[in-house]
Design a protein around this motif. Structure first.
Motif, mmCIF file in Angstrom:
data_model
loop_
_atom_site.group_PDB
_atom_site.id
_atom_site.type_symbol
_atom_site.label_atom_id
_atom_site.label_comp_id
_atom_site.label_asym_id
_atom_site.label_seq_id
_atom_site.Cartn_x
_atom_site.Cartn_y
_atom_site.Cartn_z
ATOM 1 N N LEU A 1 0.823 -1.200 0.000
ATOM 2 C CA LEU A 1 0.000 0.000 0.000
ATOM 3 C C LEU A 1 0.863 1.259 0.000
ATOM 4 N N ARG A 2 1.936 1.249 0.766
ATOM 5 C CA ARG A 2 2.835 2.418 0.801
ATOM 6 C C ARG A 2 3.473 2.645 -0.555
ATOM 7 N N ASN A 3 3.928 1.544 -1.201
ATOM 8 C CA ASN A 3 4.532 1.684 -2.527
ATOM 9 C C ASN A 3 3.528 2.198 -3.551
ATOM 10 N N ALA A 4 2.275 1.716 -3.448
ATOM 11 C CA ALA A 4 1.239 2.195 -4.362
ATOM 12 C C ALA A 4 0.969 3.678 -4.143
ATOM 13 N N ALA A 5 0.964 4.098 -2.866
ATOM 14 C CA ALA A 5 0.755 5.516 -2.561
ATOM 15 C C ALA A 5 1.891 6.364 -3.111
ATOM 16 N N HIS A 6 3.121 5.853 -3.017
ATOM 17 C CA HIS A 6 4.274 6.587 -3.522
ATOM 18 C C HIS A 6 4.246 6.732 -5.043
ATOM 19 N N ALA A 7 3.552 5.818 -5.712
ATOM 20 C CA ALA A 7 3.457 5.907 -7.173
ATOM 21 C C ALA A 7 2.595 7.102 -7.598
ATOM 22 N N PHE A 8 1.750 7.583 -6.669
ATOM 23 C CA PHE A 8 0.866 8.703 -6.988
ATOM 24 C C PHE A 8 1.308 10.009 -6.318
ATOM 25 N N ALA A 9 2.017 9.890 -5.193
ATOM 26 C CA ALA A 9 2.383 11.094 -4.448
ATOM 27 C C ALA A 9 3.842 10.997 -4.017
ATOM 28 N N ASP A 10 4.320 12.048 -3.330
ATOM 29 C CA ASP A 10 5.712 12.048 -2.900
ATOM 30 C C ASP A 10 5.929 10.946 -1.869
ATOM 31 N N GLU A 11 7.192 10.567 -1.704
ATOM 32 C CA GLU A 11 7.520 9.451 -0.822
ATOM 33 C C GLU A 11 7.409 9.876 0.646
ATOM 34 N N SER A 12 6.246 9.686 1.174
ATOM 35 C CA SER A 12 6.018 9.937 2.597
ATOM 36 C C SER A 12 5.056 8.868 3.100
ATOM 37 N N ASP A 13 4.945 8.765 4.393
ATOM 38 C CA ASP A 13 4.043 7.775 4.976
ATOM 39 C C ASP A 13 2.647 8.345 5.196
ATOM 40 N N SER A 14 2.388 9.495 4.603
ATOM 41 C CA SER A 14 1.096 10.153 4.794
ATOM 42 C C SER A 14 0.102 9.680 3.742
ATOM 43 N N PHE A 15 -0.558 8.589 4.015
ATOM 44 C CA PHE A 15 -1.636 8.114 3.151
ATOM 45 C C PHE A 15 -2.695 7.467 4.027
ATOM 46 N N GLY A 16 -3.880 7.347 3.492
ATOM 47 C CA GLY A 16 -4.977 6.766 4.252
ATOM 48 C C GLY A 16 -5.648 5.645 3.486
ATOM 49 N N VAL A 17 -6.242 4.712 4.204
ATOM 50 C CA VAL A 17 -6.946 3.589 3.582
ATOM 51 C C VAL A 17 -8.319 3.487 4.229
ATOM 52 N N GLU A 18 -9.359 3.626 3.420
ATOM 53 C CA GLU A 18 -10.729 3.589 3.925
ATOM 54 C C GLU A 18 -11.477 2.415 3.315
ATOM 55 N N ARG A 19 -12.031 1.552 4.162
ATOM 56 C CA ARG A 19 -12.771 0.398 3.667
ATOM 57 C C ARG A 19 -13.994 0.864 2.882
ATOM 58 N N LEU A 20 -14.178 0.296 1.686
ATOM 59 C CA LEU A 20 -15.281 0.692 0.820
ATOM 60 C C LEU A 20 -16.465 -0.249 0.905
ATOM 61 N N ALA A 21 -16.188 -1.527 1.149
ATOM 62 C CA ALA A 21 -17.291 -2.490 1.116
ATOM 63 C C ALA A 21 -16.992 -3.672 2.030
ATOM 64 N N LEU A 22 -18.065 -4.231 2.595
ATOM 65 C CA LEU A 22 -18.002 -5.485 3.349
ATOM 66 C C LEU A 22 -18.673 -6.539 2.478
ATOM 67 N N THR A 23 -17.882 -7.366 1.818
ATOM 68 C CA THR A 23 -18.411 -8.284 0.813
ATOM 69 C C THR A 23 -18.858 -9.599 1.434
ATOM 70 N N ARG A 24 -19.748 -10.308 0.706
ATOM 71 C CA ARG A 24 -20.212 -11.626 1.165
ATOM 72 C C ARG A 24 -19.074 -12.638 1.167
ATOM 73 N N SER A 25 -18.108 -12.468 0.255
ATOM 74 C CA SER A 25 -17.009 -13.426 0.159
ATOM 75 C C SER A 25 -15.949 -13.208 1.228
ATOM 76 N N GLY A 26 -16.036 -12.087 1.952
ATOM 77 C CA GLY A 26 -15.020 -11.794 2.958
ATOM 78 C C GLY A 26 -13.844 -11.024 2.406
ATOM 79 N N SER A 27 -13.873 -10.671 1.127
ATOM 80 C CA SER A 27 -12.789 -9.903 0.528
ATOM 81 C C SER A 27 -12.790 -8.479 1.081
ATOM 82 N N THR A 28 -11.598 -7.887 1.105
ATOM 83 C CA THR A 28 -11.442 -6.501 1.535
ATOM 84 C C THR A 28 -11.368 -5.605 0.308
ATOM 85 N N ILE A 29 -12.170 -4.553 0.290
ATOM 86 C CA ILE A 29 -12.104 -3.544 -0.766
ATOM 87 C C ILE A 29 -11.971 -2.199 -0.078
ATOM 88 N N ALA A 30 -10.887 -1.475 -0.377
ATOM 89 C CA ALA A 30 -10.611 -0.228 0.325
ATOM 90 C C ALA A 30 -10.098 0.830 -0.634
#
Length: 494
Positions: free
Chosen positions: A162-191
């Motif tokens: 997740l940090r590497n993905a954030a760095h691909a869009f913004a400067d290299e810092s640890d300032s990013f957030g992850v917000e859960r988008l859905a609670l799926t029936r399969s138990g998968s995480t979508i954020a």
């Protein structure tokens, strides 16, 4: 041992404080996530305290020679030192402590794996199990420290990705957030991966985590769509799959717009109509460009038969047994499925196209500004009968929990709009069995959808439609299959 009651008192104080704090906030407001993370940390620390206390109740250890303890003494001291890292400050991000503790956990696990000999004895086995339990709890605490800063979707295992993905869009810092988008029936995480911790910050990408095989299937599905019609599919930015029987993850492009489900639930009927009109134009291009001469064999009744056990587990008495009314025999549902399966062999689709495979209202996105349609959740993409996607979408509109008359009228109009578009396409391709196949596909979708509906009266409405359609098509004269017309108004009227 003498203060174990105080440990419980501390946990209750935290729970009470969090409950009072949550009452003052909105569920999705700032600080709610952090408050719940602190409650989770308190619960884990209590469990770790109990694990320590459990050592004192192991009678086998009291009589065991000292040699059984020596291989584990160093590990126990290192676990105690690791606890010094668990300094929880609500004003602090806690990220550094979580990562440090995670590195300690990895070393502790490796050291425990190296211990041999005493573990073969009864006292050694007990020690081995208890220390493994404590190391696991330390790992959970490390995850909870990260979650206090980034959200419940972030753990030690995916933080780096997740940090590497954030760095691909913004400067290299640890300032990013992850917000859960859905609670799926399969138990998968979508954020949602955001540039900052605040919920108002821009979404950079979407993180998905679930069964590794499904992650690989979705990557394959995206590749298929990129080759055929790249405008509708998101790009895969990165993925991580080590073993197919474990969890896998991927970071995909964030697509702007709103889902059809969101538009319908918010009664934005005009915009939903525009979406369906745009969808028809887009599907026509996709079906034409991906068409092959191979006859499609989706096996709707095979799909239904596979899902019937789960469906009957939700509603055991929903699908009727055979009945005789004044000498008129009505077959049971299993007989109808068998007859419809025989019918499918006579009304195969004359061609195959690339289909979505899970064409529900929450997998369609419309960008109003660019007037573009996007498809998401592509792990079931394949070449098959276009009627399958059509039937799934029509039923997913019908089963939405909007029960007032005006909403049902608007939804029925959208279903009718979809049907008219698809029927025009079928006519242009000399697809004479379109209506018969659609009836079978709709029966399958109505029946399998009941496993998601816990309102028994509403589930019964879906089941009756499935039975009605199967009875209708299986009673047809074989010479008149191509003259059958779907009774759309009867099926989608309430």
């Amino acid at each position: 041992m003498n203060r174990k009651g105080y440990r419980k008192t501390l946990q209750e104080k935290v729970e009470l404080s969090v409950a009072m704090d949550v009452r003052r906030r909105k569920v999705d407001g700032p600080g709610f996530q952090q408050a719940k993370s602190l409650e989770r940390l308190a619960r884990l620390l209590d469990q770790l305290g109990q694990a320590c206390l459990d050592f004192t109740d192991i009678r086998a250890l009291r009589a065991a020679p000292d040699k059984h303890f020596k291989p584990y003494a160093k590990l126990i001291r290192r676990i105690r030192k690791s606890l010094a890292l668990v300094l929880i400050n609500p004003e602090d991000a806690n990220t550094r402590q979580g990562l440090k503790l995670g590195r300690r956990v990895a070393k502790l696990t490796a050291s425990l794996d190296e211990v041999s000999g005493p573990a073969d004895s009864d006292p050694g086995q007990v020690l081995h199990f208890q220390i493994h339990r404590m190391i696991h709890l330390l790992s959970e605490i490390a995850d909870a420290l990260l979650a206090a800063n980034f959200g419940p979707a972030v753990r030690l295992q995916n933080y780096k990705q997740l940090r590497n993905a954030a760095h691909a869009f913004a400067d290299e810092s640890d300032s990013f957030g992850v917000e859960r988008l859905a609670l799926t029936r399969s138990g998968s995480t979508i954020a949602a991966l955001r540039a900052e911790h605040e919920a108002s910050s821009e979404v950079m990408a979407v993180y998905k985590e679930g069964q590794a095989s499904k992650v690989l299937e979705e990557i394959s599905g995206v590749d298929q769509w990129k080759k055929v019609y790249p405008k509708v599919a998101p790009s895969v930015i990165s993925h991580n799959v080590e073993h197919e029987d474990e969890l896998g993850s991927m970071v995909i492009e964030h697509l702007p717009g709103r889902t059809l489900e969101s538009l319908l639930l918010n009664s934005q009927w005009d915009l939903a109509g525009i979406l369906v009109n745009k969808l028809g134009k887009t599907l026509r291009k996709i079906w034409k460009s991906s068409s092959t001469r191979e006859h499609a064999e989706p096996g709707y009744m095979q799909q239904l038969r596979k899902r019937l056990p789960e469906t009957r587990q939700t509603h055991p008495d929903l699908f009727s047994e055979a009945q005789t009314i004044c000498g008129l025999v009505r077959p049971d549902f299993n007989q109808l499925v068998d007859r419809a399966e025989n019918l499918e062999n006579r009304v195969r689709a004359p061609f195959s196209v690339l289909i979505h495979g899970d064409f529900n209202v929450d997998n369609l996105i419309y960008d109003e500004l660019k007037d573009r349609i996007y498809f998401i959740d592509l792990h079931r993409a394949s070449y098959s009968d276009y009627v399958q996607d059509l039937s799934v979408l029509m039923v997913s509109i019908y089963r939405l929990p909007l029960l007032d008359e005006s909403a049902r009228t608007e939804m029925r109009a959208l279903v009718s709009q979809l049907y008219r578009f698809a029927r025009r396409f079928a006519k242009s391709r000399d697809d004479a069995s379109f209506d018969t196949r659609l009836a079978v596909a709709l029966a399958r979708s109505f029946a399998t959808s009941t496993r998601f509906i816990y309102d028994k009266r509403f589930a019964r409405r879906l089941a009756l439609r499935a039975s009605f359609l199967l009875e209708s098509v299986t009673r047809l004269n074989p010479d008149k299959l191509e003259t059958y017309r779907l009774p759309l108004e009867d099926i989608f009227s309430d």
